[in-house]
Enzyme design. Sequence first.
Site, PDB file in Angstrom:
ATOM      1  N   HIS A   1     -13.372  -2.738  -2.483  1.00  0.00           N
ATOM      2  CA  HIS A   1     -12.008  -2.421  -2.069  1.00  0.00           C
ATOM      3  C   HIS A   1     -11.024  -3.455  -2.615  1.00  0.00           C
ATOM      4  O   HIS A   1      -9.903  -3.113  -2.998  1.00  0.00           O
ATOM      5  CB  HIS A   1     -11.912  -2.383  -0.542  1.00  0.00           C
ATOM      6  CG  HIS A   1     -12.658  -1.255   0.079  1.00  0.00           C
ATOM      7  ND1 HIS A   1     -12.039  -0.225   0.762  1.00  0.00           N
ATOM      8  CD2 HIS A   1     -13.982  -0.972   0.127  1.00  0.00           C
ATOM      9  CE1 HIS A   1     -12.950   0.628   1.199  1.00  0.00           C
ATOM     10  NE2 HIS A   1     -14.133   0.192   0.821  1.00  0.00           N
TER      11      HIS A   1
ATOM     12  N   ASP B   1      -5.282  -0.996   2.823  1.00  0.00           N
ATOM     13  CA  ASP B   1      -6.487  -0.188   2.816  1.00  0.00           C
ATOM     14  C   ASP B   1      -6.487   0.717   4.037  1.00  0.00           C
ATOM     15  O   ASP B   1      -6.035   0.318   5.120  1.00  0.00           O
ATOM     16  CB  ASP B   1      -7.722  -1.097   2.839  1.00  0.00           C
ATOM     17  CG  ASP B   1      -8.995  -0.346   2.504  1.00  0.00           C
ATOM     18  OD1 ASP B   1      -9.494   0.393   3.384  1.00  0.00           O
ATOM     19  OD2 ASP B   1      -9.488  -0.482   1.381  1.00  0.00           O
TER      20      ASP B   1
END
Length: 497
Positions: A27, A135
Site C-alpha cells: 500500500h 488508504d
Amino acid sequence: MASAAGRPLADNNRAHFVLVPLMAQGHAIPMADMARLLADHGAQVSFVTTPANASRMSAFVAHAEATGLAIRLVTLRFPAVDFGLPDGCESADMLGSKDLYGNFLDACAALRDPLAAFLREEQRRPPAPSCIVSDAMHWWAAGVARELGIPRLSFNGNCGFASLVRYIVIHGNLLEHVADEDELVRFPGFPTPLELAKAKCPGSMYAPGLKEIRKKIYEEEIRCAGVAMNSFHDLEPVHIESFRRITGKKVWTVGPMCLCNQESSAMAARGNKASVDEARCLRWLDSMKEGSVIFVSFGSLACTEPQQLVELGLGLEASGKPFVWVIKAGDRLPQVEEWLAEGFEERVKDRGMIIRGWAPQLVILWHQAVGGFMTHCGWNSTIEGICAGVPMITWPHFGEQFVNERLVVDVLKTGVEVGVGGVTQWATEQKEVKVGRNAVRAALSKLMDEGIVAEEMMMRAKELGIKAREALAVGGSSHNNVNLLIQEMGNKANATD
C-alpha cells in the site's frame, strides 16, 4: 506529535496533497509513487508515515530531495505496544499472525489526533492542505478531513476490475447466503462474464475484530469525494466506467504510477532496502539471452509452506529455464535453507539467481532478459508486469489476487494459470502442497516456449506495456487526469480561503 523532513517550499499557491498510506509495503509503495507523480506535476505533497516505515523509505526521501521535488515526510509516532503489538511493529508485513491485524488497524486509527494536530498547524500557513488521499483502510482519516473541511479521496490500491467486484460483493451482500466455500458466485451487473468460488472472493477473509472495522471502511467509502486509482483507461475502460457508474463517484485513474520512476536509481529506491546488490543482479541478467528469464516473486505478505517452496524450486529446475527467484524473509525457514544448501543452488548455479528478502522488482522486470513473471497477482506486481510488457504466470494466494488473475488470464489474455486450487490465507501457513512441480513446469513451458499461444501472449503484453507508457506520457489519459486532479483540488482550496 509529528516530525517533518524535506525540502522547504515557497510557492504558497500550489495545491497541497496530504497522503496517508496504510503501513504495508503493497500500500505504501504506490502511495510513494503517487507522491512523486503529484510533485512532478507541480503539487506539494506531505507523506504521512511512522518511524520504522520512514527508515524503510530513506532512499525514496533522498531521491526526492536530490531531484528537488516538493515532498515532505511527516512522521507520526506509532503506538504499537499500546495495542498489544511488539515494539517497532509498524507495518502489516511485520505482523506474525493475522490475529493481530485488528490490533494493527486499531493502532493505525490512534493516529487520528496526531494527524489532525499536524493538519491544523498546516492550515495556519500557506499552502494549506487542499486534499487528503488516504488508504481506504484508514476510515478514520475521513472524519479528520470533514472536521477540517478538506476534501478526502479514497485509495484502495486496486484496479477498476477488482474494485467493481469488491463493491458488488459488499453492497449486494453477495456472500451472505453462500455456505459452501467452493460454491461458484456470479456477479450481477458485472460487464463481462465472471464467476469465482466464495473462498476466492474479496471480503471472504476475516481476521478477529475486523468485521466492525470493515463496516466503517465501507461507510466512509460511500462518503468520500472520489477515488484515486492506480490504473489507466485503455487497460480496462469498461470496468472503470462500470465502477464509476455504480458508485456514483469521481474516479481518477492516474496510473500506472510506477512509471514515474524512469531512472534505475528511482526504481531501486522504491520500498525496502534490496537484499541483493543491484549491480550484481544486473550483471547476471546481462549474461542471459533476451526474453529467456522467468522472474518469480510472491510479494511481502504471502506465507508459503516449506514443501510448497521445494516443489516450486523443483519445477523451476525441471523447466530448464533461467530464473530469478525471490524468497521473502518470512519464507526463510530452516527446512528450505537446508534443501537449498543440499544441492539445489549448486545444480542451478549457471541459470538461477535466488534473492533472499527484498528485491528491486522494477529493475528486474524492465530488464530485456526477463520474458515472464510468475506472480501472486497483487495489483502492484500485476501492474508492474503490465508496464514491463511481460506475460505472467498467475499464482494468487488470497483476497483480490484471485480477481486480478481473472483480469490477466480472461480479459487481457496475457497470462496462464499455474493451477492454484485453494486459498492460502495471509499470515497463515498452508498445510499442504497446492501446486506440484509438474504444474510449474507446464505453465513455464506454455508461457516461455516458442509457439503461437506464447507468441500471442507476448505480443499482447508488449502492446499493453506501450499503452501504459502512453497513458502517463504528456497528453496521455492518466497524465491529463493528474493535472485535472491537481487543478480541481487547488480550486476547491482557493474557494474556501
